[in-house]
Design an enzyme around this catalytic site. Sequence first.
Site, PDB file in Angstrom:
ATOM      1  N   CYS A 126     -25.588  87.166  12.171  1.00 21.51           N
ATOM      2  CA  CYS A 126     -25.162  87.397  13.739  1.00 21.51           C
ATOM      3  C   CYS A 126     -25.563  89.050  14.119  1.00 21.51           C
ATOM      4  O   CYS A 126     -24.765  89.593  13.705  1.00 21.51           O
ATOM      5  CB  CYS A 126     -24.107  87.091  13.890  1.00 21.51           C
ATOM      6  SG  CYS A 126     -23.108  87.451  15.729  1.00 21.51           S
ATOM      7  N   CYS A 129     -22.751  90.342  16.372  1.00 25.87           N
ATOM      8  CA  CYS A 129     -21.703  90.751  15.979  1.00 25.87           C
ATOM      9  C   CYS A 129     -21.762  92.133  14.848  1.00 25.87           C
ATOM     10  O   CYS A 129     -20.912  93.019  14.900  1.00 25.87           O
ATOM     11  CB  CYS A 129     -21.287  89.661  14.775  1.00 25.87           C
ATOM     12  SG  CYS A 129     -21.215  88.022  15.475  1.00 25.87           S
ATOM     13  N   ASP A 130     -22.777  91.971  14.267  1.00 20.89           N
ATOM     14  CA  ASP A 130     -22.927  93.140  13.167  1.00 20.89           C
ATOM     15  C   ASP A 130     -23.999  94.250  13.315  1.00 20.89           C
ATOM     16  O   ASP A 130     -24.009  95.291  12.669  1.00 20.89           O
ATOM     17  CB  ASP A 130     -23.484  92.584  11.848  1.00 20.89           C
ATOM     18  CG  ASP A 130     -22.318  91.332  11.362  1.00 20.89           C
ATOM     19  OD1 ASP A 130     -21.150  91.521  11.697  1.00 20.89           O
ATOM     20  OD2 ASP A 130     -22.658  90.457  10.909  1.00 20.89           O
TER      21      ASP A 130
END
Length: 298
Positions: A126, A129-130
Amino acid sequence: MVDLAIIGGGPAGLSAAVYAKRAGLSTILFEKMFFGGQMVNSHNIENYPGYASISGIDLTAKFTEAVEDVEKRMEEIMAVDFSNKILFTARERIQARSILIATGAKPRLLGVEGEERLSGMGVSYCATCDGAFFRNRTVCVVGGGNTALDDALYLSKFAKEIYLIHRRDAFRADELTVNKVKAEPLIHLVLDTEVQRLDGKDSLENVLVRNKKTGEEHAIQADGIFIAVGNIPQTEFLNGKIDLTPEGYIKTDESLQTSMEGVFAAGDVREKELRQIVTAAGDGAVAVDSIRKYLQST
Ligand code: NAP
């Protein structure tokens, strides 16, 4: 007893909830993790009508706003007695008159050595997200579809350089996105190439790749790798009770009814040509219209 139990809170399930509310059906929507499904992973959506550009998180907020008054439970459906339309969570059982499966799909693993061990330590599925953890770092992205190319573009805001590794020399992603990627100087294309192994002691250090045409192997030094090699449908909990394609997608008829009467499917989890947020939302509408007619006839 509810008229409709919706399993899954992505765009298909949330759109179904809007239509169920309008149709006056008593409805419960179950979501096991977070609303929005895979849409949450999209940092920039440019093909949902009404928005020139919107993030997946913001679009999810719009979807959920519209169904504030529909009963929602953050619980996983562990099993379903489809014949009697009883759904089981870890704590309770719910009797429904109809069921809509909108469980979507989850990221496919690459299946190489080091992937599981380094997951969360440089290996991610992701970028939204990261991505920000990799400011001024070198990262790889694997895949040739829209997700991989969108991820590479998103990462170009943070990373020092990005190696986009794809097993062929032609991309599956749409032309507009491919052109954007080709124009981005921080993205280096590594084509006809497969990842062989991920190495690193406590976190990712090297990505060993092999050129399929020449057979040559070399290591790319990288702090992170974003794997975007497609999805697999979330149908394990069906336990073989509903007809699936060989790839595991749910077979539906024109009305989106599955092989089981009164059980419908919508969104990425079902067999279909085009998997997009807009088609998932469309499925939710079609399914509830069919469910409404089904409930009237029983
Ligand atoms: P996808 O379109 O299925 O692409 C998966 C990519 O991973 C393909 O390029 C495939 O290579 C590659 N791949 C698969 N297995 C592999 C393996 N074991 N090793 C190396 N590479 C592998 O998946 P996606 O990009 O996640 O997209 C899923 C769906 O969502 C698609 O319908 C896509 O259009 C849609 N989507 C749309 C948008 C948008 O419109 N903005 C954004 C994201 C996703 P091959 O090409 O060689 O098969």
